[in-house]
Scaffold this active site. Structure first.
Site, PDB file in Angstrom:
ATOM      1  N   PRO A  20      -5.015 -17.473  -4.576  1.00 49.67           N
ATOM      2  CA  PRO A  20      -5.915 -16.320  -4.563  1.00 49.67           C
ATOM      3  C   PRO A  20      -5.368 -15.124  -3.785  1.00 49.67           C
ATOM      4  O   PRO A  20      -4.766 -15.276  -2.726  1.00 49.67           O
ATOM      5  CB  PRO A  20      -7.188 -16.859  -3.896  1.00 49.67           C
ATOM      6  CG  PRO A  20      -6.779 -18.106  -3.201  1.00 49.67           C
ATOM      7  CD  PRO A  20      -5.637 -18.666  -3.990  1.00 49.67           C
ATOM      8  N   ASN A  21      -5.604 -13.968  -4.375  1.00 53.32           N
ATOM      9  CA  ASN A  21      -5.290 -12.652  -3.792  1.00 53.32           C
ATOM     10  C   ASN A  21      -3.802 -12.310  -3.772  1.00 53.32           C
ATOM     11  O   ASN A  21      -3.436 -11.199  -3.392  1.00 53.32           O
ATOM     12  CB  ASN A  21      -5.873 -12.527  -2.365  1.00 53.32           C
ATOM     13  CG  ASN A  21      -7.386 -12.651  -2.373  1.00 53.32           C
ATOM     14  OD1 ASN A  21      -8.046 -11.949  -3.138  1.00 53.32           O
ATOM     15  ND2 ASN A  21      -7.931 -13.556  -1.593  1.00 53.32           N
TER      16      ASN A  21
ATOM     17  N   ARG B 163      -3.053  -5.289  -0.887  1.00 54.14           N
ATOM     18  CA  ARG B 163      -3.762  -5.902   0.242  1.00 54.14           C
ATOM     19  C   ARG B 163      -2.937  -5.823   1.536  1.00 54.14           C
ATOM     20  O   ARG B 163      -1.708  -5.955   1.491  1.00 54.14           O
ATOM     21  CB  ARG B 163      -4.092  -7.377  -0.076  1.00 54.14           C
ATOM     22  CG  ARG B 163      -2.880  -8.279  -0.062  1.00 54.14           C
ATOM     23  CD  ARG B 163      -3.148  -9.712  -0.451  1.00 54.14           C
ATOM     24  NE  ARG B 163      -3.960 -10.448   0.489  1.00 54.14           N
ATOM     25  CZ  ARG B 163      -3.860 -11.773   0.676  1.00 54.14           C
ATOM     26  NH1 ARG B 163      -2.981 -12.486  -0.010  1.00 54.14           N
ATOM     27  NH2 ARG B 163      -4.640 -12.376   1.521  1.00 54.14           N
TER      28      ARG B 163
ATOM     29  N   TYR C 203       1.565  -8.201   4.518  1.00 53.06           N
ATOM     30  CA  TYR C 203       2.219  -8.776   3.332  1.00 53.06           C
ATOM     31  C   TYR C 203       3.275  -7.869   2.694  1.00 53.06           C
ATOM     32  O   TYR C 203       3.944  -8.284   1.752  1.00 53.06           O
ATOM     33  CB  TYR C 203       1.152  -9.150   2.292  1.00 53.06           C
ATOM     34  CG  TYR C 203       0.177 -10.183   2.819  1.00 53.06           C
ATOM     35  CD1 TYR C 203       0.621 -11.460   3.167  1.00 53.06           C
ATOM     36  CD2 TYR C 203      -1.168  -9.882   3.005  1.00 53.06           C
ATOM     37  CE1 TYR C 203      -0.253 -12.405   3.665  1.00 53.06           C
ATOM     38  CE2 TYR C 203      -2.056 -10.829   3.505  1.00 53.06           C
ATOM     39  CZ  TYR C 203      -1.590 -12.089   3.833  1.00 53.06           C
ATOM     40  OH  TYR C 203      -2.458 -13.029   4.336  1.00 53.06           O
TER      41      TYR C 203
ATOM     42  N   ASN D  42       2.275 -21.225  -3.092  1.00 54.99           N
ATOM     43  CA  ASN D  42       1.603 -20.502  -2.017  1.00 54.99           C
ATOM     44  C   ASN D  42       0.114 -20.580  -2.342  1.00 54.99           C
ATOM     45  O   ASN D  42      -0.374 -19.820  -3.183  1.00 54.99           O
ATOM     46  CB  ASN D  42       2.079 -19.052  -1.951  1.00 54.99           C
ATOM     47  CG  ASN D  42       1.424 -18.302  -0.793  1.00 54.99           C
ATOM     48  OD1 ASN D  42       0.436 -18.769  -0.215  1.00 54.99           O
ATOM     49  ND2 ASN D  42       1.964 -17.145  -0.468  1.00 54.99           N
TER      50      ASN D  42
ATOM     51  N   ALA E 181      -5.391 -18.620   0.750  1.00 57.99           N
ATOM     52  CA  ALA E 181      -6.404 -19.109   1.702  1.00 57.99           C
ATOM     53  C   ALA E 181      -6.824 -20.549   1.420  1.00 57.99           C
ATOM     54  O   ALA E 181      -7.327 -21.231   2.321  1.00 57.99           O
ATOM     55  CB  ALA E 181      -7.618 -18.189   1.676  1.00 57.99           C
TER      56      ALA E 181
ATOM     57  N   GLU F 278       5.608 -25.792   0.195  1.00 61.11           N
ATOM     58  CA  GLU F 278       4.567 -24.798   0.485  1.00 61.11           C
ATOM     59  C   GLU F 278       5.201 -23.563   1.122  1.00 61.11           C
ATOM     60  O   GLU F 278       6.000 -23.690   2.056  1.00 61.11           O
ATOM     61  CB  GLU F 278       3.535 -25.410   1.438  1.00 61.11           C
ATOM     62  CG  GLU F 278       2.403 -24.446   1.778  1.00 61.11           C
ATOM     63  CD  GLU F 278       1.278 -25.136   2.526  1.00 61.11           C
ATOM     64  OE1 GLU F 278       0.697 -26.105   1.985  1.00 61.11           O
ATOM     65  OE2 GLU F 278       0.972 -24.715   3.651  1.00 61.11           O
TER      66      GLU F 278
ATOM     67  N   HIS G   9       4.536 -19.517   2.637  1.00 61.55           N
ATOM     68  CA  HIS G   9       3.642 -18.433   3.059  1.00 61.55           C
ATOM     69  C   HIS G   9       4.477 -17.218   3.403  1.00 61.55           C
ATOM     70  O   HIS G   9       5.512 -17.337   4.071  1.00 61.55           O
ATOM     71  CB  HIS G   9       2.815 -18.847   4.274  1.00 61.55           C
ATOM     72  CG  HIS G   9       1.934 -20.003   3.972  1.00 61.55           C
ATOM     73  ND1 HIS G   9       0.809 -19.882   3.197  1.00 61.55           N
ATOM     74  CD2 HIS G   9       2.060 -21.317   4.266  1.00 61.55           C
ATOM     75  CE1 HIS G   9       0.265 -21.075   3.056  1.00 61.55           C
ATOM     76  NE2 HIS G   9       1.004 -21.964   3.682  1.00 61.55           N
TER      77      HIS G   9
ATOM     78  N   ARG H 219      -0.927 -16.155  13.433  1.00 65.54           N
ATOM     79  CA  ARG H 219      -2.123 -15.380  13.058  1.00 65.54           C
ATOM     80  C   ARG H 219      -3.392 -16.050  13.599  1.00 65.54           C
ATOM     81  O   ARG H 219      -3.333 -16.809  14.547  1.00 65.54           O
ATOM     82  CB  ARG H 219      -2.128 -15.216  11.527  1.00 65.54           C
ATOM     83  CG  ARG H 219      -0.895 -14.446  11.031  1.00 65.54           C
ATOM     84  CD  ARG H 219      -0.915 -14.234   9.539  1.00 65.54           C
ATOM     85  NE  ARG H 219      -2.058 -13.429   9.130  1.00 65.54           N
ATOM     86  CZ  ARG H 219      -2.464 -13.306   7.862  1.00 65.54           C
ATOM     87  NH1 ARG H 219      -1.803 -13.928   6.903  1.00 65.54           N
ATOM     88  NH2 ARG H 219      -3.505 -12.565   7.565  1.00 65.54           N
TER      89      ARG H 219
END
Ligand code: DQA
Length: 142
Positions: A9-10, A17, A22, A74, A77, A98, A100, A107
């Site tokens: 998502p996103n 964003r 990012y 990825n 969230a 995985e 990111h 964070r």
């Protein structure tokens, strides 16, 4: 070698964003960057994205059924919440890396926990878009 890159998502909003986190590369730029690397390195890649948890599970299952050699994911969230994606990764006999873009450990605390990483062969976090290339390299090297 045939690899599926799955974005959650996103991630389709890259370049729109939170650019301070990012970066300015758009999602299309990211796809072209990965495809270009794969073309030059004899990797057959399919890149998919969904904002919907169940669709991400369908991608994972399809990668297994269509005999991909590995997955770079990825989960966005969903990394921090999705037992369903964890179970999907656990149910296939494929190496999954995985990735990111940001360093999730530097964070907010709720990002420090990855529900999905324990089912993966490894995790790459904090290297921006280069993390996808590192993930593909990790799969190639196995
Ligand atoms: C992300 C990190 C997640 O915490 C976040 O929800 C994202 C992107 C990353 O690539 O840094 O959507 O997966």
């Amino acid at each position: 070698m045939k690899i599926m890159v799955i974005n959650g998502p996103n991630l389709n909003f890259l370049g729109i964003r939170e650019k301070d986190i990012y970066g300015i590369m758009t999602y299309e730029d990211l796809c072209n960057y990965i495809k270009d690397y794969c073309d030059k390195n004899s990797v057959n890649v399919e890149i998919v994205q969904s904002n919907i948890e169940g669709e991400i599970i369908n991608f994972i299952q399809r990668a297994y059924l269509e005999k991909y050699d590995g997955i770079v994911i990825n989960p966005g969230a969903y990394t921090h919440t999705s037992v369903a994606i964890l179970d999907a990764i656990k149910s296939i006999n494929l190496p999954v890396v995985e990735v990111h873009l940001s360093n999730i450990y530097s964070r907010e605390e709720f990002r420090h926990k990855s529900v999905t990483a324990p089912a993966c062969v490894g995790q790459i976090t904090g290297f921006g878009t280069f993390g996808y290339i590192l993930g593909i390299l990790g799969l190639k090297n196995r």
